[in-house]
Write an enzyme that holds these catalytic residues in place. Structure first.
Site, PDB file in Angstrom:
ATOM      1  N   SER A 147       0.844  -1.101   0.003  1.00 40.11           N
ATOM      2  CA  SER A 147      -0.006  -0.073   0.112  1.00 40.11           C
ATOM      3  C   SER A 147       0.901   1.279   0.017  1.00 40.11           C
ATOM      4  O   SER A 147       1.911   1.322   0.632  1.00 40.11           O
ATOM      5  CB  SER A 147      -0.933   0.007   1.341  1.00 40.11           C
ATOM      6  OG  SER A 147      -1.429   1.016   1.514  1.00 40.11           O
ATOM      7  N   TYR A 161      -1.007  -0.589  10.323  1.00 43.51           N
ATOM      8  CA  TYR A 161      -1.117  -1.127   9.007  1.00 43.51           C
ATOM      9  C   TYR A 161      -0.203  -0.629   8.236  1.00 43.51           C
ATOM     10  O   TYR A 161       0.412  -1.519   7.257  1.00 43.51           O
ATOM     11  CB  TYR A 161      -2.523  -0.655   8.513  1.00 43.51           C
ATOM     12  CG  TYR A 161      -3.176  -0.999   7.002  1.00 43.51           C
ATOM     13  CD1 TYR A 161      -3.614  -2.023   6.424  1.00 43.51           C
ATOM     14  CD2 TYR A 161      -2.779   0.090   6.128  1.00 43.51           C
ATOM     15  CE1 TYR A 161      -3.621  -2.360   5.089  1.00 43.51           C
ATOM     16  CE2 TYR A 161      -3.018  -0.031   4.629  1.00 43.51           C
ATOM     17  CZ  TYR A 161      -3.468  -1.355   4.110  1.00 43.51           C
ATOM     18  OH  TYR A 161      -3.784  -1.560   2.821  1.00 43.51           O
TER      19      TYR A 161
HETATM   20  P1  NAP Z   1     -11.515  -6.046   0.341  1.00 44.49           P
HETATM   21  O1  NAP Z   1     -12.463  -5.657  -0.868  1.00 44.49           O
HETATM   22  O2  NAP Z   1     -11.833  -5.924   1.636  1.00 44.49           O
HETATM   23  O3  NAP Z   1     -11.198  -7.833   0.090  1.00 44.49           O
HETATM   24  C1  NAP Z   1     -10.107  -8.212   1.059  1.00 44.49           C
HETATM   25  C2  NAP Z   1     -10.101  -9.669   0.666  1.00 44.49           C
HETATM   26  O4  NAP Z   1      -9.365 -10.091   1.526  1.00 44.49           O
HETATM   27  C3  NAP Z   1     -11.549 -10.402   0.692  1.00 44.49           C
HETATM   28  O5  NAP Z   1     -11.631 -11.395  -0.258  1.00 44.49           O
HETATM   29  C4  NAP Z   1     -11.265 -11.389   2.164  1.00 44.49           C
HETATM   30  O6  NAP Z   1     -12.107 -12.554   2.096  1.00 44.49           O
HETATM   31  C5  NAP Z   1      -9.839 -11.565   2.150  1.00 44.49           C
HETATM   32  N1  NAP Z   1      -9.199 -11.987   3.444  1.00 44.49           N
HETATM   33  C6  NAP Z   1      -9.251 -11.080   4.566  1.00 44.49           C
HETATM   34  N2  NAP Z   1      -8.682 -11.712   5.509  1.00 44.49           N
HETATM   35  C7  NAP Z   1      -8.307 -12.983   4.805  1.00 44.49           C
HETATM   36  C8  NAP Z   1      -7.790 -14.211   5.622  1.00 44.49           C
HETATM   37  N3  NAP Z   1      -7.244 -14.221   6.745  1.00 44.49           N
HETATM   38  N4  NAP Z   1      -7.551 -15.243   4.965  1.00 44.49           N
HETATM   39  C9  NAP Z   1      -8.021 -14.884   3.593  1.00 44.49           C
HETATM   40  N5  NAP Z   1      -8.459 -14.104   3.145  1.00 44.49           N
HETATM   41  C10 NAP Z   1      -8.932 -13.061   3.730  1.00 44.49           C
HETATM   42  O7  NAP Z   1      -9.838  -5.598   0.153  1.00 44.49           O
HETATM   43  P2  NAP Z   1      -9.334  -4.823  -0.970  1.00 44.49           P
HETATM   44  O8  NAP Z   1      -9.496  -3.291  -0.882  1.00 44.49           O
HETATM   45  O9  NAP Z   1      -9.504  -5.243  -2.226  1.00 44.49           O
HETATM   46  O10 NAP Z   1      -7.579  -5.092  -0.643  1.00 44.49           O
HETATM   47  C11 NAP Z   1      -7.029  -5.986  -1.023  1.00 44.49           C
HETATM   48  C12 NAP Z   1      -5.435  -5.503  -0.859  1.00 44.49           C
HETATM   49  O11 NAP Z   1      -5.111  -4.461  -1.495  1.00 44.49           O
HETATM   50  C13 NAP Z   1      -5.221  -5.509   0.740  1.00 44.49           C
HETATM   51  O12 NAP Z   1      -3.924  -6.304   1.028  1.00 44.49           O
HETATM   52  C14 NAP Z   1      -5.103  -4.105   0.809  1.00 44.49           C
HETATM   53  O13 NAP Z   1      -4.424  -3.886   2.094  1.00 44.49           O
HETATM   54  C15 NAP Z   1      -4.505  -3.557  -0.384  1.00 44.49           C
HETATM   55  N6  NAP Z   1      -4.901  -2.207  -0.585  1.00 44.49           N
HETATM   56  C16 NAP Z   1      -6.283  -1.803  -0.694  1.00 44.49           C
HETATM   57  C17 NAP Z   1      -6.181  -0.438  -0.807  1.00 44.49           C
HETATM   58  C18 NAP Z   1      -7.753   0.176  -1.150  1.00 44.49           C
HETATM   59  O14 NAP Z   1      -7.782   1.365  -1.142  1.00 44.49           O
HETATM   60  N7  NAP Z   1      -8.931  -0.680  -1.242  1.00 44.49           N
HETATM   61  C19 NAP Z   1      -5.305   0.537  -0.989  1.00 44.49           C
HETATM   62  C20 NAP Z   1      -4.121   0.012  -0.897  1.00 44.49           C
HETATM   63  C21 NAP Z   1      -3.815  -1.230  -0.591  1.00 44.49           C
HETATM   64  P3  NAP Z   1     -13.529 -12.638   2.396  1.00 44.49           P
HETATM   65  O15 NAP Z   1     -14.238 -11.992   1.228  1.00 44.49           O
HETATM   66  O16 NAP Z   1     -13.908 -14.173   2.641  1.00 44.49           O
HETATM   67  O17 NAP Z   1     -14.009 -11.745   3.657  1.00 44.49           O
END
Ligand code: NAP
Length: 252
Positions: A147, A161
């Protein structure tokens, strides 16, 4: 693309958000995919169905990637169902809570470090064991989802985080060097703010829309804009890229 040349790729947290967009883009460009999820089976199954409609082989595997036992089972299921794993996307992550560090419960801090950093270490360790050419594997590629927080620090939101994601970037650099002779490239993508449910899950669904003024490009990312960067780092055009952190953050 025929079955022989299709890459077999595990995407942790592939049921929603950036992980789902990555799974679908990879399916489109010729990967067979393992969609890992923790709780939301229906979402993961939807991604699997859409990937199959694109001509990929695809399975959904429930596993909590913060535990060694589940990570071992995830890789074993992938191997038994689809074949030798070629690529890993360490995408599962969460912010869980938005507050100053002093106001964040210790259990939440531990959970955030576990899901963002420890899961990446565990899955990368298993990938190294099964993919290393020195250990009988065929080599491969890993992309870690970091991130922009890792370098911005996320004061008053979630500094723990940010620290976990900085750990992910350090892991990327070290492991890239450790595995370069084993036929495994290790890189990271650092998104800024993307339109996913991560913000709602942390109790602030409007964070994405409020953020536009902070982003030089003037808008949050669509998850597909992150997915293409992940796919490029995994793919045949990036064979000399390892240990890199590709910032995909609209100028943040
Ligand atoms: P999201 O929509 O909340 O999705 C998170 C995913 O991670 C879900 O599929 C969830 O599974 C899964 N997950 C959470 N805990 C888990 C565990 N213990 N074991 C297996 N799966 C798990 O998140 P996102 O925004 O797409 O984020 C994806 C990545 O991008 C993350 O690493 C986040 O830190 C990074 N990121 C996101 C942003 C942003 O603005 N969105 C910015 C920078 C970085 P379930 O569906 O089964 O709950």
């Amino acid at each position: 693309m025929d079955e022989v040349s299709r890459q077999i790729t595990i995407i942790t947290g592939g049921g929603r958000g950036i992980g789902a967009a990555t799974a679908l883009h990879l399916a489109e460009i010729g990967h067979d995919i393992v969609v890992n999820y923790q709780r939301d089976h229906a979402a993961a199954q939807q991604v699997v169905d859409a990937a199959k409609a694109l001509g990929a082989r695809a399975i959904a595997v429930q596993a909590d990637v913060t535990t060694e036992e589940d990570v071992t089972r995830l890789f074993a299921t992938a191997h038994d169902s689809l074949g030798s794993v070629d690529c890993l996307v360490n995408n599962a992550g969460a912010t869980l809570h938005i507050a100053d560090l002093a106001d964040t419960p210790v259990a939440t801090i531990r959970a955030v470090v576990d899901v963002n950093l420890f899961s990446t270490i565990l899955c990368s360790r298993r990938a190294a064991q099964v993919m290393s050419t020195r250990r009988g594997g065929a080599g491969g590629a890993i992309v870690n989802v970091s991130s922009a927080a890792a370098t911005l620090g996320s004061a008053h939101e979630y500094v723990h985080y940010a620290a976990a994601k900085a750990g992910v970037e350090a892991l990327t650099i070290g492991l890239a060097k450790e595995l370069a002779g084993d036929g495994i490239r290790v890189n990271a993508v650092a998104p800024g703010i993307a339109r996913t449910e991560i913000h709602k899950a942390a109790g602030d669904p409007d964070r994405v829309d409020r953020s536009a003024s902070r982003i030089p490009i003037g808008r949050p990312a669509d998850p597909r804009e992150i997915a293409v960067a992940i796919a490029w780092l995994l793919g045949p055009e990036a064979t000399y890229v390892t240990g890199a952190v590709l910032r995909v953050a609209g100028g943040m």
